[in-house]
Design a protein around this motif. Structure first.
Motif, PDB file in Angstrom:
ATOM      1  N   ASN A 246       0.813  -1.226   0.000  1.00 20.05           N
ATOM      2  CA  ASN A 246       0.000   0.000   0.000  1.00 20.05           C
ATOM      3  C   ASN A 246       0.847   1.278   0.000  1.00 20.05           C
ATOM      4  O   ASN A 246       0.310   2.383   0.107  1.00 20.05           O
ATOM      5  CB  ASN A 246      -0.953   0.012   1.199  1.00 20.05           C
ATOM      6  N   GLY A 247       2.170   1.140  -0.091  1.00 20.00           N
ATOM      7  CA  GLY A 247       3.030   2.322  -0.143  1.00 20.00           C
ATOM      8  C   GLY A 247       3.675   2.676   1.178  1.00 20.00           C
ATOM      9  O   GLY A 247       4.562   3.532   1.228  1.00 20.00           O
ATOM     10  N   SER A 248       3.253   2.054   2.266  1.00 20.94           N
ATOM     11  CA  SER A 248       3.911   2.255   3.553  1.00 20.94           C
ATOM     12  C   SER A 248       5.165   1.372   3.596  1.00 20.94           C
ATOM     13  O   SER A 248       5.386   0.550   2.701  1.00 20.94           O
ATOM     14  CB  SER A 248       2.966   1.916   4.702  1.00 20.94           C
ATOM     15  N   TYR A 249       5.980   1.519   4.653  1.00 21.40           N
ATOM     16  CA  TYR A 249       7.206   0.722   4.685  1.00 21.40           C
ATOM     17  C   TYR A 249       7.666   0.455   6.117  1.00 21.40           C
ATOM     18  O   TYR A 249       7.256   1.122   7.070  1.00 21.40           O
ATOM     19  CB  TYR A 249       8.319   1.412   3.890  1.00 21.40           C
ATOM     20  N   LEU A 250       8.548  -0.568   6.234  1.00 20.32           N
ATOM     21  CA  LEU A 250       9.180  -0.912   7.505  1.00 20.32           C
ATOM     22  C   LEU A 250      10.650  -0.517   7.431  1.00 20.32           C
ATOM     23  O   LEU A 250      11.272  -0.621   6.382  1.00 20.32           O
ATOM     24  CB  LEU A 250       9.113  -2.422   7.769  1.00 20.32           C
ATOM     25  N   LEU A 251      11.209  -0.108   8.564  1.00 24.40           N
ATOM     26  CA  LEU A 251      12.634   0.132   8.684  1.00 24.40           C
ATOM     27  C   LEU A 251      13.159  -0.834   9.743  1.00 24.40           C
ATOM     28  O   LEU A 251      12.767  -0.757  10.912  1.00 24.40           O
ATOM     29  CB  LEU A 251      12.914   1.581   9.103  1.00 24.40           C
ATOM     30  N   ILE A 252      14.001  -1.784   9.325  1.00 24.38           N
ATOM     31  CA  ILE A 252      14.480  -2.844  10.217  1.00 24.38           C
ATOM     32  C   ILE A 252      15.947  -2.607  10.553  1.00 24.38           C
ATOM     33  O   ILE A 252      16.807  -2.621   9.677  1.00 24.38           O
ATOM     34  CB  ILE A 252      14.297  -4.230   9.568  1.00 24.38           C
TER      35      ILE A 252
ATOM     36  N   THR B 248       4.078   5.370   7.401  1.00 25.04           N
ATOM     37  CA  THR B 248       3.000   5.414   6.399  1.00 25.04           C
ATOM     38  C   THR B 248       3.550   5.586   4.991  1.00 25.04           C
ATOM     39  O   THR B 248       2.934   5.146   4.020  1.00 25.04           O
ATOM     40  CB  THR B 248       2.021   6.564   6.692  1.00 25.04           C
ATOM     41  N   GLY B 249       4.713   6.223   4.856  1.00 24.46           N
ATOM     42  CA  GLY B 249       5.307   6.391   3.533  1.00 24.46           C
ATOM     43  C   GLY B 249       4.384   7.098   2.567  1.00 24.46           C
ATOM     44  O   GLY B 249       3.887   8.198   2.835  1.00 24.46           O
ATOM     45  N   LYS B 250       4.105   6.445   1.436  1.00 27.88           N
ATOM     46  CA  LYS B 250       3.259   7.044   0.395  1.00 27.88           C
ATOM     47  C   LYS B 250       1.774   6.781   0.631  1.00 27.88           C
ATOM     48  O   LYS B 250       0.934   7.276  -0.127  1.00 27.88           O
ATOM     49  CB  LYS B 250       3.662   6.481  -0.974  1.00 27.88           C
ATOM     50  N   PHE B 251       1.442   5.981   1.659  1.00 28.56           N
ATOM     51  CA  PHE B 251       0.044   5.609   1.879  1.00 28.56           C
ATOM     52  C   PHE B 251      -0.661   6.704   2.674  1.00 28.56           C
ATOM     53  O   PHE B 251      -0.277   7.030   3.793  1.00 28.56           O
ATOM     54  CB  PHE B 251      -0.049   4.281   2.632  1.00 28.56           C
TER      55      PHE B 251
ATOM     56  N   THR C 279     -10.439   8.365   7.472  1.00 33.24           N
ATOM     57  CA  THR C 279      -9.885   9.148   8.572  1.00 33.24           C
ATOM     58  C   THR C 279      -8.436   8.781   8.831  1.00 33.24           C
ATOM     59  O   THR C 279      -7.941   7.755   8.355  1.00 33.24           O
ATOM     60  CB  THR C 279     -10.701   8.911   9.855  1.00 33.24           C
ATOM     61  N   LEU C 280      -7.743   9.642   9.618  1.00 34.10           N
ATOM     62  CA  LEU C 280      -6.370   9.366   9.996  1.00 34.10           C
ATOM     63  C   LEU C 280      -6.285   8.066  10.785  1.00 34.10           C
ATOM     64  O   LEU C 280      -5.368   7.257  10.581  1.00 34.10           O
ATOM     65  CB  LEU C 280      -5.814  10.528  10.838  1.00 34.10           C
ATOM     66  N   GLN C 281      -7.249   7.843  11.681  1.00 36.80           N
ATOM     67  CA  GLN C 281      -7.261   6.624  12.493  1.00 36.80           C
ATOM     68  C   GLN C 281      -7.373   5.393  11.615  1.00 36.80           C
ATOM     69  O   GLN C 281      -6.716   4.368  11.852  1.00 36.80           O
ATOM     70  CB  GLN C 281      -8.423   6.666  13.485  1.00 36.80           C
ATOM     71  N   ASP C 282      -8.184   5.485  10.565  1.00 35.99           N
ATOM     72  CA  ASP C 282      -8.354   4.364   9.636  1.00 35.99           C
ATOM     73  C   ASP C 282      -7.055   4.101   8.865  1.00 35.99           C
ATOM     74  O   ASP C 282      -6.647   2.955   8.677  1.00 35.99           O
ATOM     75  CB  ASP C 282      -9.487   4.680   8.658  1.00 35.99           C
ATOM     76  N   THR C 283      -6.377   5.183   8.445  1.00 35.96           N
ATOM     77  CA  THR C 283      -5.107   5.055   7.728  1.00 35.96           C
ATOM     78  C   THR C 283      -4.057   4.392   8.602  1.00 35.96           C
ATOM     79  O   THR C 283      -3.331   3.491   8.168  1.00 35.96           O
ATOM     80  CB  THR C 283      -4.609   6.440   7.276  1.00 35.96           C
ATOM     81  N   VAL C 284      -3.979   4.833   9.869  1.00 35.05           N
ATOM     82  CA  VAL C 284      -3.009   4.279  10.809  1.00 35.05           C
ATOM     83  C   VAL C 284      -3.275   2.800  11.052  1.00 35.05           C
ATOM     84  O   VAL C 284      -2.354   1.972  11.030  1.00 35.05           O
ATOM     85  CB  VAL C 284      -3.048   5.059  12.141  1.00 35.05           C
ATOM     86  N   ARG C 285      -4.540   2.441  11.270  1.00 35.81           N
ATOM     87  CA  ARG C 285      -4.876   1.049  11.558  1.00 35.81           C
ATOM     88  C   ARG C 285      -4.539   0.150  10.373  1.00 35.81           C
ATOM     89  O   ARG C 285      -3.947  -0.922  10.544  1.00 35.81           O
ATOM     90  CB  ARG C 285      -6.359   0.921  11.919  1.00 35.81           C
ATOM     91  N   LYS C 286      -4.905   0.557   9.166  1.00 33.95           N
ATOM     92  CA  LYS C 286      -4.648  -0.267   7.986  1.00 33.95           C
ATOM     93  C   LYS C 286      -3.145  -0.433   7.734  1.00 33.95           C
ATOM     94  O   LYS C 286      -2.690  -1.508   7.341  1.00 33.95           O
ATOM     95  CB  LYS C 286      -5.330   0.354   6.763  1.00 33.95           C
ATOM     96  N   THR C 287      -2.390   0.642   7.965  1.00 34.56           N
ATOM     97  CA  THR C 287      -0.941   0.558   7.802  1.00 34.56           C
ATOM     98  C   THR C 287      -0.345  -0.421   8.801  1.00 34.56           C
ATOM     99  O   THR C 287       0.480  -1.272   8.459  1.00 34.56           O
ATOM    100  CB  THR C 287      -0.299   1.943   7.989  1.00 34.56           C
ATOM    101  N   ASN C 288      -0.770  -0.313  10.059  1.00 34.74           N
ATOM    102  CA  ASN C 288      -0.239  -1.202  11.101  1.00 34.74           C
ATOM    103  C   ASN C 288      -0.646  -2.652  10.878  1.00 34.74           C
ATOM    104  O   ASN C 288       0.119  -3.572  11.180  1.00 34.74           O
ATOM    105  CB  ASN C 288      -0.705  -0.721  12.476  1.00 34.74           C
TER     106      ASN C 288
END
Length: 466
Positions: A264-270, A283-286, A291-300
């Protein structure tokens, strides 16, 4: 179901496990890096440390093995290590963790003999059946088989004929009895080896979960067919390396990078360190559509699923801290935590997921059995004082052999390779030339990577080398 890609040509053996179209796990075996997890030794206690409640045992390795008080069969609560073992005592131990960095292997006196269907624990008076076997009739039948105690019946028993299970039980019993008969050998002494690469592989990857195996070594086809059935094994005969052909090589390269992009355009930094691994979710490009809460939840949620895959693929062990994007809703936190736990069920390495800290960091621990993928394939970069990593000399030597194996059947007689003296030494000491049809000549380089400068006749290469 799983697909296995087996790159067995050359001295380094590589097996990739694909699940749902994605690389999930990688098994590596190098001839000069023998895996000793599962091996049983008769050793001698060389030091007892009451302050650490542990002892060091000489099992014939470069570094003495580490034995915790809790890993002694005679352990009782409150007893000191000095009451249970003494310096000079001969003792039978089994390796449960490879030697890493400055630490020797970790051992236990609670001996186990793992098989395809059962694990035999001679010191145990009880038997148990895998929770994955839900057929009550089959569970009762297995418990009746193990009524004398000492057996843990694996999930593979559910579809296996009882006669096959019984045969393996008897074989493991005989192995344990033979070990006792050999226990008078001089110390240190290897009493039992953890068997072949395939035996170790299929103890961790049940054959009933494998839908297809593609292997590039003709001699291995028969043994694999006997283990999983002829219909599920395909011999790969193309010139291109099997890992290149099926995109596995590219996935390995991605698994060595710090950044992992999600769909979805988000990313992990390991970030892997000696003491712990820290994973940061971004979140990156996502940007989401609600809502912001919905974006955060889907990314996580997407991150939790990918983190489970990355931990297994990279074989990351020890303490792991995950910094998900801040979630104010406790329900969302629990949803993400449960999603991670569910995604980790495919991982055969024990992993524990704790709770979120006051700072919103999720704490995880994963049992460390062997070196991580990064530590297997890379080494600290000397040019940047160890702040970065480059392909190790061993990795480069085995990579060179695999590349030159593709020239079998060609008219080339020799090859000129520019590489470091360390790569040359490993290539020579591991006798990698023997499997090749081209003769390899070297010129020195300060770079950690090798470069093939020319291929041709021996005379041409000798002239260019001067």
């Amino acid at each position: 179901m799983r697909t296995l890609y087996m790159n067995l040509l050359g001295e380094e053996k590589r097996i990739a496990v694909e699940e749902d179209g994605k690389l999930a796990e990688l098994f590596l075996h190098r001839p000069n890096k023998e895996e000793i997890v599962g091996n049983i030794y008769r050793g001698r206690v060389v030091n007892v440390l009451p302050g650490m409640q542990a002892a060091f045992v000489d099992i014939g390795m470069e570094k003495h093995a580490y034995l915790r008080r809790e890993d002694l069969l005679s352990f009782t609560e409150g007893a000191s290590i000095s009451q249970l073992v003494h310096q000079g005592q001969q003792i039978i131990v089994q390796v449960v963790k490879e030697a890493m960095d400055t630490k020797g292997p970790k051992v236990t006196t609670k001996i186990e003999f793992p098989g395809k269907y059962v694990v035999y624990i001679p010191s145990d008076s009880y038997s148990a059946v895998s929770k994955k076997i839900r057929n009550e009739g089959k569970r009762n039948e297995l418990l009746q088989l193990g009524k004398q105690g000492g057996f843990v019946f694996r999930s593979a028993c559910e579809t296996a004929p009882i006669a096959h299970v019984q045969a393996e039980m008897e074989e493991l019993r005989r192995t344990a009895e033979e070990l006792q008969e050999r226990s008078q050998e001089k110390v240190p002494f290897l009493l039992y080896s953890s068997q072949s690469l395939f035996a170790r592989l299929f103890r961790e990857i049940p054959t009933e979960t494998v839908s297809h195996i593609i292997v590039d070594d003709r001699l291995s086809v028969r043994e694999l067919a006997e283990r999983v059935s002829k219909e599920r094994v395909t011999l790969y005969t193309e010139k291109e390396n099997i890992f290149h052909s099926y995109g596995v090589e590219h996935e390995i390269e991605k698994a060595l990078k710090k950044i992992v992009w999600l769909e979805n355009g988000s990313y992990l930094l390991i970030e892997q360190t000696e003491t712990m691994t820290v994973i940061d979710v971004n979140t990156g490009k996502f940007t989401g559509k609600q809502t912001l809460q919905d974006t955060v939840r889907k990314t996580n949620e997407a991150a939790a699923i990918e983190i489970a895959r990355q931990l297994r693929l990279r074989d990351i062990g020890g303490m792991i801290l995950i910094d998900f994007i801040n979630m104010k809703n406790d329900h969302d936190k629990e949803t993400v935590r449960n999603l991670l736990i569910s995604a980790l069920k495919r991982d055969h390495t024990p992993t524990r997921v704790f709770g979120f800290t006051a700072l919103g960091i999720l704490e995880v621990t994963r049992k460390r059995k062997r070196k991580s993928l990064r530590d297997m394939l890379e080494s600290s970069c000397g040019s940047c004082n160890g702040r970065g990593f480059v392909s190790s000399s061993e990795t480069e030597a085995y990579h060179l052999q695999r590349e030159l194996l593709a020239y079998k059947g060609t008219d080339y007689e020799a090859v000129l390779v520019e590489c470091s003296p360390e790569v040359q030494a490993i290539f020579r000491d591991s006798r990698l030339q023997e499997a090749l049809t081209v003769e390899v000549y070297f010129i020195d380089s300060a770079s950690s990577a090798y470069h093939i400068r020319h291929m041709g006749t021996r005379q041409e290469i000798m002239q260019r080398r001067l």
